[in-house]
Design a protein around this motif. Structure first.
Motif, PDB file in Angstrom:
ATOM      1  N   PHE A 132     -10.904   0.235  19.927  1.00 18.69           N
ATOM      2  CA  PHE A 132      -9.720   0.385  20.782  1.00 18.69           C
ATOM      3  C   PHE A 132      -8.837   1.570  20.377  1.00 18.69           C
ATOM      4  CE2 PHE A 132     -10.958  -3.978  21.486  1.00 18.69           C
ATOM      5  CZ  PHE A 132     -10.647  -4.219  22.811  1.00 18.69           C
ATOM      6  N   GLY A 133      -9.199   2.284  19.322  1.00 14.51           N
ATOM      7  CA  GLY A 133      -8.378   3.414  18.874  1.00 14.51           C
ATOM      8  C   GLY A 133      -7.015   2.985  18.369  1.00 14.51           C
ATOM      9  N   LEU A 134      -6.977   1.888  17.610  1.00 12.76           N
ATOM     10  CA  LEU A 134      -5.701   1.309  17.176  1.00 12.76           C
ATOM     11  C   LEU A 134      -5.165   1.978  15.913  1.00 12.76           C
ATOM     12  CD1 LEU A 134      -6.689  -2.445  17.597  1.00 12.76           C
ATOM     13  CD2 LEU A 134      -5.184  -1.146  19.106  1.00 12.76           C
ATOM     14  N   THR A 135      -3.865   1.850  15.736  1.00 12.27           N
ATOM     15  CA  THR A 135      -3.191   2.226  14.499  1.00 12.27           C
ATOM     16  C   THR A 135      -2.594   0.956  13.915  1.00 12.27           C
ATOM     17  OG1 THR A 135      -2.645   4.391  15.427  1.00 12.27           O
ATOM     18  CG2 THR A 135      -1.409   3.699  13.475  1.00 12.27           C
ATOM     19  N   TYR A 136      -2.729   0.774  12.596  1.00 10.83           N
ATOM     20  CA  TYR A 136      -2.225  -0.433  11.947  1.00 10.83           C
ATOM     21  C   TYR A 136      -1.137  -0.098  10.938  1.00 10.83           C
ATOM     22  CZ  TYR A 136      -6.434  -3.035  13.519  1.00 10.83           C
ATOM     23  OH  TYR A 136      -7.423  -3.634  14.256  1.00 10.83           O
ATOM     24  N   LEU A 137      -0.146  -0.974  10.875  1.00 11.58           N
ATOM     25  CA  LEU A 137       0.762  -1.054   9.723  1.00 11.58           C
ATOM     26  C   LEU A 137       0.427  -2.363   9.028  1.00 11.58           C
ATOM     27  CD1 LEU A 137       3.148  -0.471   7.858  1.00 11.58           C
ATOM     28  CD2 LEU A 137       4.684  -1.360   9.622  1.00 11.58           C
ATOM     29  N   LEU A 138      -0.196  -2.267   7.865  1.00 12.65           N
ATOM     30  CA  LEU A 138      -0.658  -3.442   7.137  1.00 12.65           C
ATOM     31  C   LEU A 138       0.329  -3.783   6.027  1.00 12.65           C
ATOM     32  CD1 LEU A 138      -2.783  -5.587   6.329  1.00 12.65           C
ATOM     33  CD2 LEU A 138      -3.897  -3.802   4.958  1.00 12.65           C
ATOM     34  N   ILE A 139       0.918  -4.971   6.109  1.00 13.39           N
ATOM     35  CA  ILE A 139       1.853  -5.446   5.091  1.00 13.39           C
ATOM     36  C   ILE A 139       1.138  -6.503   4.264  1.00 13.39           C
ATOM     37  CG2 ILE A 139       4.005  -6.710   4.735  1.00 13.39           C
ATOM     38  CD1 ILE A 139       4.998  -5.375   7.320  1.00 13.39           C
ATOM     39  N   ALA A 140       1.059  -6.285   2.959  1.00 11.01           N
ATOM     40  CA  ALA A 140       0.301  -7.215   2.119  1.00 11.01           C
ATOM     41  C   ALA A 140       0.717  -7.076   0.665  1.00 11.01           C
ATOM     42  CB  ALA A 140      -1.206  -6.946   2.260  1.00 11.01           C
ATOM     43  N   HIS A 141       0.455  -8.142  -0.099  1.00  8.87           N
ATOM     44  CA  HIS A 141       0.619  -8.067  -1.544  1.00  8.87           C
ATOM     45  C   HIS A 141      -0.742  -8.088  -2.230  1.00  8.87           C
ATOM     46  CE1 HIS A 141       0.360 -12.448  -0.809  1.00  8.87           C
ATOM     47  NE2 HIS A 141      -0.266 -12.469  -1.972  1.00  8.87           N
ATOM     48  N   ASN A 142      -1.796  -8.426  -1.481  1.00  6.56           N
ATOM     49  CA  ASN A 142      -3.150  -8.448  -2.016  1.00  6.56           C
ATOM     50  C   ASN A 142      -3.732  -7.037  -1.964  1.00  6.56           C
ATOM     51  OD1 ASN A 142      -6.015  -8.663  -2.270  1.00  6.56           O
ATOM     52  ND2 ASN A 142      -5.879 -10.837  -1.767  1.00  6.56           N
ATOM     53  N   LEU A 143      -3.928  -6.432  -3.135  1.00  5.92           N
ATOM     54  CA  LEU A 143      -4.373  -5.048  -3.181  1.00  5.92           C
ATOM     55  C   LEU A 143      -5.805  -4.876  -2.708  1.00  5.92           C
ATOM     56  CD1 LEU A 143      -2.772  -3.683  -6.455  1.00  5.92           C
ATOM     57  CD2 LEU A 143      -1.962  -3.530  -4.128  1.00  5.92           C
ATOM     58  N   ALA A 144      -6.631  -5.927  -2.800  1.00  9.46           N
ATOM     59  CA  ALA A 144      -7.997  -5.832  -2.299  1.00  9.46           C
ATOM     60  C   ALA A 144      -7.999  -5.678  -0.777  1.00  9.46           C
ATOM     61  CB  ALA A 144      -8.793  -7.064  -2.710  1.00  9.46           C
ATOM     62  N   THR A 145      -7.133  -6.429  -0.104  1.00  8.45           N
ATOM     63  CA  THR A 145      -6.996  -6.307   1.345  1.00  8.45           C
ATOM     64  C   THR A 145      -6.533  -4.913   1.731  1.00  8.45           C
ATOM     65  OG1 THR A 145      -6.475  -8.667   1.551  1.00  8.45           O
ATOM     66  CG2 THR A 145      -5.806  -7.235   3.374  1.00  8.45           C
ATOM     67  N   VAL A 146      -5.514  -4.428   1.009  1.00  3.82           N
ATOM     68  CA  VAL A 146      -4.956  -3.105   1.296  1.00  3.82           C
ATOM     69  C   VAL A 146      -6.013  -2.022   1.089  1.00  3.82           C
ATOM     70  CG1 VAL A 146      -3.234  -1.412   0.576  1.00  3.82           C
ATOM     71  CG2 VAL A 146      -2.613  -3.826   0.730  1.00  3.82           C
ATOM     72  N   ARG A 147      -6.767  -2.140  -0.001  1.00  2.29           N
ATOM     73  CA  ARG A 147      -7.780  -1.124  -0.299  1.00  2.29           C
ATOM     74  C   ARG A 147      -8.893  -1.113   0.744  1.00  2.29           C
ATOM     75  NH1 ARG A 147     -10.411  -0.053  -6.280  1.00  2.29           N
ATOM     76  NH2 ARG A 147     -11.458   1.912  -5.751  1.00  2.29           N
ATOM     77  N   TYR A 148      -9.258  -2.271   1.250  1.00  2.55           N
ATOM     78  CA  TYR A 148     -10.356  -2.359   2.208  1.00  2.55           C
ATOM     79  C   TYR A 148      -9.983  -1.762   3.567  1.00  2.55           C
ATOM     80  CZ  TYR A 148     -14.160  -4.318   4.977  1.00  2.55           C
ATOM     81  OH  TYR A 148     -15.231  -4.465   5.821  1.00  2.55           O
ATOM     82  N   LEU A 149      -8.741  -1.970   4.007  1.00  4.61           N
ATOM     83  CA  LEU A 149      -8.360  -1.561   5.360  1.00  4.61           C
ATOM     84  C   LEU A 149      -7.627  -0.226   5.429  1.00  4.61           C
ATOM     85  CD1 LEU A 149      -7.047  -4.673   7.357  1.00  4.61           C
ATOM     86  CD2 LEU A 149      -9.122  -3.370   7.736  1.00  4.61           C
ATOM     87  N   SER A 150      -6.871   0.115   4.399  1.00  4.47           N
ATOM     88  CA  SER A 150      -5.898   1.200   4.512  1.00  4.47           C
ATOM     89  C   SER A 150      -6.494   2.584   4.329  1.00  4.47           C
ATOM     90  CB  SER A 150      -4.761   1.001   3.505  1.00  4.47           C
ATOM     91  OG  SER A 150      -4.095  -0.219   3.722  1.00  4.47           O
ATOM     92  N   THR A 151      -5.900   3.541   5.022  1.00  5.43           N
ATOM     93  CA  THR A 151      -6.191   4.956   4.790  1.00  5.43           C
ATOM     94  C   THR A 151      -5.089   5.601   3.958  1.00  5.43           C
ATOM     95  OG1 THR A 151      -5.157   5.461   6.922  1.00  5.43           O
ATOM     96  CG2 THR A 151      -7.549   5.251   6.892  1.00  5.43           C
ATOM     97  N   PHE A 152      -3.880   5.022   4.021  1.00  3.59           N
ATOM     98  CA  PHE A 152      -2.734   5.543   3.285  1.00  3.59           C
ATOM     99  C   PHE A 152      -1.908   4.345   2.806  1.00  3.59           C
ATOM    100  CE2 PHE A 152       1.262   7.681   2.461  1.00  3.59           C
ATOM    101  CZ  PHE A 152       0.883   8.957   2.067  1.00  3.59           C
ATOM    102  N   VAL A 153      -1.340   4.430   1.602  1.00  2.00           N
ATOM    103  CA  VAL A 153      -0.633   3.283   1.026  1.00  2.00           C
ATOM    104  C   VAL A 153       0.718   3.724   0.468  1.00  2.00           C
ATOM    105  CG1 VAL A 153      -0.705   1.424  -0.678  1.00  2.00           C
ATOM    106  CG2 VAL A 153      -2.822   2.201   0.394  1.00  2.00           C
ATOM    107  N   ALA A 154       1.744   2.921   0.739  1.00  2.00           N
ATOM    108  CA  ALA A 154       3.063   3.101   0.127  1.00  2.00           C
ATOM    109  C   ALA A 154       3.396   1.843  -0.663  1.00  2.00           C
ATOM    110  CB  ALA A 154       4.126   3.363   1.188  1.00  2.00           C
ATOM    111  N   VAL A 155       3.909   2.026  -1.875  1.00  2.00           N
ATOM    112  CA  VAL A 155       4.233   0.915  -2.769  1.00  2.00           C
ATOM    113  C   VAL A 155       5.744   0.729  -2.803  1.00  2.00           C
ATOM    114  CG1 VAL A 155       4.048   0.018  -5.113  1.00  2.00           C
ATOM    115  CG2 VAL A 155       2.189   1.399  -4.166  1.00  2.00           C
ATOM    116  N   MET A 156       6.198  -0.483  -2.448  1.00  2.00           N
ATOM    117  CA  MET A 156       7.631  -0.768  -2.409  1.00  2.00           C
ATOM    118  C   MET A 156       8.044  -1.662  -3.573  1.00  2.00           C
ATOM    119  SD  MET A 156       8.857  -1.373   1.549  1.00  2.00           S
ATOM    120  CE  MET A 156      10.597  -1.382   1.077  1.00  2.00           C
ATOM    121  N   TYR A 157       9.277  -1.440  -4.023  1.00  2.00           N
ATOM    122  CA  TYR A 157       9.862  -2.299  -5.057  1.00  2.00           C
ATOM    123  C   TYR A 157      11.367  -2.333  -4.826  1.00  2.00           C
ATOM    124  CZ  TYR A 157      11.004  -4.220  -9.675  1.00  2.00           C
ATOM    125  OH  TYR A 157      11.465  -5.019 -10.707  1.00  2.00           O
TER     126      TYR A 157
END
Length: 327
Positions: A208-233
């Protein structure tokens, strides 16, 4: 090569919640700085991962994008237009272009509606389609998310957790969105079911040519799906980089600690264990200087006094840490 205009852009974005005292004559005694001045860009076709501990401001950020929370200050733009200035048709188009899949499929679906009604509700409210077109769209989406035939006439309680999340994904797809916010989309699911849903999300993004904003605390999930990552604290972005670079060359001590605590991608991989002591400070009274310094093993004198700026280290890799600003 990235497009020149990001699909979504945040500039100095803040959300502060007032803390009041008194019942009849309440007065504001302080502010909870849930999101405290963050900048990021999400480009078409990317999956932007926003990661951090609970309470760091990830979900509040998503609520501002969805216009469920009004920002305190800063700017949010979609396809180059400030979302605060959108009206009438432009606002309706924006709401249809940005959809969400929430954490808990048990509570995000109306138990009184059949699946057909859950998926078609956005279509009925936002588009003028005849019944045959709506039915065709429902059947198409049910097939796309991998639900069995006959699902349209069933209720949410007749499905497993993974199937309910597929229903939520189908509902999010109903208006052909440009951006889907995935707020902890698999955290309530079993590991094997999570993998199936993640694979589905990857396939749908391509189809579908989608863009995602993935919010997660599980780094395995983030690593599998993400192309770019920002770390918040504590309401701040500590580090941001392309996914592969962040996981192989994390620079901020907080990012390093998060990666060290996550399960490795292969059992043979050995990592140095980094212990982060203490509790996350309150966003009502965040520490001065770098917000991570009270828990940082590498903190030195400037860290407690001067707030580090998010500066570029290399192409597309930024970090807010005095260890790298001092060099």
């Amino acid at each position: 090569m990235k497009p020149s205009i990001p699909l979504l852009k945040a500039e100095s974005l803040k959300k502060h919640f007032p803390v009041t005292k008194g019942l009849l004559f309440s007065r504001t005694v302080g502010w909870i700085k849930a999101v405290d001045g963050i900048d990021f860009e999400i480009f078409p076709g990317d999956t932007f991962g926003l990661v951090g501990e609970s309470g760091c401001g990830k979900t509040t950020t998503s609520k501002m994008i969805l216009m469920l929370e009004k920002k305190t200050s800063g700017a949010l733009s979609f396809e180059g237009s400030d979302i605060d200035t959108l009206q009438n048709e432009d606002l309706a188009r924006f709401r249809g272009s940005v959809q969400a899949v929430f954490q808990d499929p048990f509570s995000s679906l109306n138990p009184r509606l059949r699946v057909a009604d859950i998926i078609s509700e956005p279509l009925v409210e936002n588009q003028t389609l005849v019944k045959s077109e709506i039915k065709e769209r429902i059947n198409f989406l049910i097939e796309q998310v991998g639900l069995p035939q006959g699902s349209a006439e069933l209720y949410p309680h007749e499905f497993s957790g993974g199937q309910r999340q597929r229903i939520a994904v189908a509902r999010a797809l109903s208006l052909n969105p440009r951006l889907i916010i995935l707020d902890e989309p698999v955290s309530a699911l079993d590991v094997s079911v999570s993998a199936q849903v993640l694979n589905l999300l990857k396939d749908l993004q391509q189809n579908f040519g989608l863009t995602y904003l993935l919010i997660a605390h599980n780094l395995a999930t983030v690593r599998y799906l993400s192309t770019f990552v920002a770390v918040m604290y504590l309401g701040k972005i500590m580090e941001a980089a392309p996914c592969k670079e962040l996981y192989t060359r994390a620079l901020h001590p907080y990012t390093q600690a998060l990666i060290s605590a996550a399960l490795p991608s292969h059992p043979s991989i050995r990592r140095k264990e980094i212990i982060v002591s203490g509790e996350v400070p309150s966003p009502f009274n965040p520490p001065s200087g770098c917000r991570f310094h009270p828990r940082c093993q590498q903190a030195f004198e400037p860290c407690s006094k001067i707030e580090p700026k998010l500066i570029p280290i290399s192409k597309d890799h930024t970090v807010a840490c005095h260890l790298h600003q001092a060099s």
